[in-house]
Design a protein around this motif. Structure first.
Motif, PDB file in Angstrom:
ATOM      1  N   GLU A   1      -3.521   9.583 -11.710  1.00 19.18           N
ATOM      2  CA  GLU A   1      -2.196   9.486 -11.054  1.00 19.18           C
ATOM      3  C   GLU A   1      -1.075   9.262 -12.069  1.00 19.18           C
ATOM      4  O   GLU A   1      -1.072   9.900 -13.134  1.00 19.18           O
ATOM      5  N   ASP A   2      -0.169   8.343 -11.769  1.00 18.95           N
ATOM      6  CA  ASP A   2       1.002   8.123 -12.622  1.00 18.95           C
ATOM      7  C   ASP A   2       0.555   7.844 -14.050  1.00 18.95           C
ATOM      8  O   ASP A   2      -0.468   7.205 -14.279  1.00 18.95           O
TER       9      ASP A   2
ATOM     10  N   ARG B   1      -8.770   6.546 -10.551  1.00 13.84           N
ATOM     11  CA  ARG B   1      -7.597   6.421  -9.672  1.00 13.84           C
ATOM     12  C   ARG B   1      -7.161   7.838  -9.348  1.00 13.84           C
ATOM     13  O   ARG B   1      -6.775   8.591 -10.229  1.00 13.84           O
TER      14      ARG B   1
ATOM     15  N   LYS C   1      -0.655   3.537  -3.646  1.00 14.65           N
ATOM     16  CA  LYS C   1       0.444   3.580  -2.656  1.00 14.65           C
ATOM     17  C   LYS C   1      -0.056   3.532  -1.210  1.00 14.65           C
ATOM     18  O   LYS C   1       0.450   4.239  -0.335  1.00 14.65           O
TER      19      LYS C   1
ATOM     20  N   GLU D   1       1.357  -1.518  -3.474  1.00 16.63           N
ATOM     21  CA  GLU D   1       2.551  -1.159  -4.237  1.00 16.63           C
ATOM     22  C   GLU D   1       3.652  -0.568  -3.369  1.00 16.63           C
ATOM     23  O   GLU D   1       4.513   0.161  -3.861  1.00 16.63           O
TER      24      GLU D   1
ATOM     25  N   ASP E   1       5.561   0.130  -8.910  1.00 16.82           N
ATOM     26  CA  ASP E   1       5.975   0.872  -7.714  1.00 16.82           C
ATOM     27  C   ASP E   1       6.451  -0.061  -6.614  1.00 16.82           C
ATOM     28  O   ASP E   1       7.364   0.284  -5.853  1.00 16.82           O
TER      29      ASP E   1
HETATM   30 MG   LIG Z   1       1.996   2.710  -9.153  1.00 13.42          MG
END
Ligand SMILES: [Mg+2]
Ligand SMILES: CC(=O)SCCNC(=O)CCNC(=O)[C@H](O)C(C)(C)COP(=O)(O)OP(=O)(O)OC[C@H]1O[C@@H](n2cnc3c(N)ncnc32)[C@H](O)[C@@H]1OP(=O)(O)O
Ligand SMILES: CC(=O)C(=O)O
Length: 358
Positions: free
Chosen positions: A59-60, A91, A122, A156, A183
């Motif tokens: 992810e991020d 993740r 999220k 988050e 986040d």
């Molecule tokens: Mg995050």
């Protein structure tokens, strides 16, 4: 909502039966690496055994144009590496992203037998966990996977925090929750610009000294005490996890060079009931391993209290302090954790074995 009768039923014909209890496996550091970054990927085999959890992040922090390369890199690592005592997590991308469906439909058939836990970012409510739960069951059944993959949610979003109890109890796959301070700060419209940690502006100031003639001196220097921005969220998360028999974690500490403040933040989490935190850089692994392992002094004290309390009921005085059933229970938490960690960590075992209870 599923009734008690159905809660532990597999969600697809042929899927493995859900676990009844989340295993207490060491997870002091959840170490993040980008499986599409050749330098990081090359280090993974040598990190096995030095860290409790190796997590391939999709992810991020992974650029949009590299999402597929990272996913392919993760499949290769999952196939090639023998993880031994180290857990292997990933993740995935967020549930509203264009990548998540391919993440799950690629990873489960390819390396689902190696993956211990899938971290879902999220998460807003139980519905997000229900979606992943059913999809995982279908994919596990199709791939013939025999051990259910567990789910870890990141806290988050404001809605996620408001729903944290229902998220924890949404599925028998729920392994734990991590705080996602970056986040979460954005979603809450907090005015921070950091990844975790404190903020010098969030403080209380010592009272102004009284003047002899009356009134107060507001002009002089006064001590200030920085406060923990994350205390409320951590406390809610820890309670929700404990209530559902799953594990709570502090998330990332982005100031890699400030190893002292990182240790403080991790220790606060340990004292509040978390079992681990994230490591973003190799330097943070040893901080987490140290902080989330009970100290020799704490284990020694805990063993003394347990020994002094006999069957664990009543009250005794030890070193001028009253100990009773409730302090024995706390001491047992400490000793049980020490034993769980020592079973996987010979260095720690040697330290605990050398303790002499006087
Ligand atoms: Mg995050
Ligand atoms: C808010 C969130 O979502 S947090 C989670 C998402 N973020 C992440 O996953 C970030 C993961 N970490 C990283 O990307 C990197 O550690 C960074 C960008 C923070 C720093 O990277 P660098 O500037 O390369 O760090 P540095 O120069 O100290 O690295 C030293 C060595 O360790 C390696 N290294 C750095 N981080 C890691 C890691 N997480 N895992 C394995 N190896 C690593 C580097 O590749 C480098 O290798 P080399 O000696 O062969 O050149
Ligand atoms: C942990 C994470 O993803 C965040 O802080 O946003």
């Amino acid at each position: 909502m599923r009734t008690a009768k159905d809660f532990f039923a597999p969600l697809a014909v042929g899927a493995p039966a859900p676990v009844r209890e989340i295993p207490a496996r060491p997870s002091r550091a959840i170490h993040f690496f980008d499986p599409g970054n050749p330098k990081m990927a090359a280090k993974v085999p040598d990190m096995v055994g030095t860290v409790d959890v190796l997590l391939g992040n999709l992810e991020d922090a992974v650029k949009a144009e590299n999402k597929e390369i990272s996913r392919e890199g993760l499949v290769k690592i999952g196939r090639d590496v023998d993880f031994g005592p180290t857990q292997f997590w990933t993740r995935i991308n967020s549930l509203d992203s264009p990548w998540v469906l391919d993440d799950l439909t690629t990873l489960v058939p390819a390396i689902g037998d190696k993956l211990d836990v899938i971290m879902v970012p999220k998460v807003q409510g139980a519905e997000d966990i229900h979606y992943v739960d059913r999809l995982l069951a279908q994919l596990e059944a199709k791939a013939g996977i025999t051990k259910p993959i567990l789910i870890h949610a990141i806290l988050e979003t404001a809605r996620g925090v408001a729903n944290v109890e229902e998220i924890c109890g949404a599925s028998p796959r729920m392994q734990g929750i991590s705080l996602g301070p970056a986040d979460l700060a954005a979603d809450r419209r907090m005015k921070t610009t950091r990844v975790g940690g404190g903020h010098p502006g969030y403080l209380v100031r010592q009272d102004a000294p009284a003047l002899a003639e009356g009134g107060y001196d507001f002009t002089g220097q006064r001590a200030i005490f920085q406060q923990d921005l994350w205390h409320y969220t951590m406390a809610r998360m820890v309670d929700a996890c404990a209530m559902h028999g799953i594990y709570a974690y502090y998330g990332p500490f982005g100031d890699i060079k400030d190893t002292v403040a990182c240790e403080d933040q991790f220790r606060n989490a340990f004292l509040m009931g978390c079992v681990g935190a994230w490591s973003l850089h190799p330097v943070q692994i040893k901080i987490a391993n140290k902080v989330f392992s009970p100290s020799v002094e704490d284990v020694k004290h805990a063993r003394r209290v347990i020994a002094a309390m006999g069957d664990g009921t009543g009250a005794v005085m030890l070193d001028g302090k009253m100990e009773d059933d409730a302090s024995v229970k706390q001491c047992k938490v400490m000793v049980d954790l020490a034993e769980e960690l020592a079973a996987n960590d010979p260095e720690l075992k040697a330290k605990y074995d050398a303790i002499v209870v006087d």
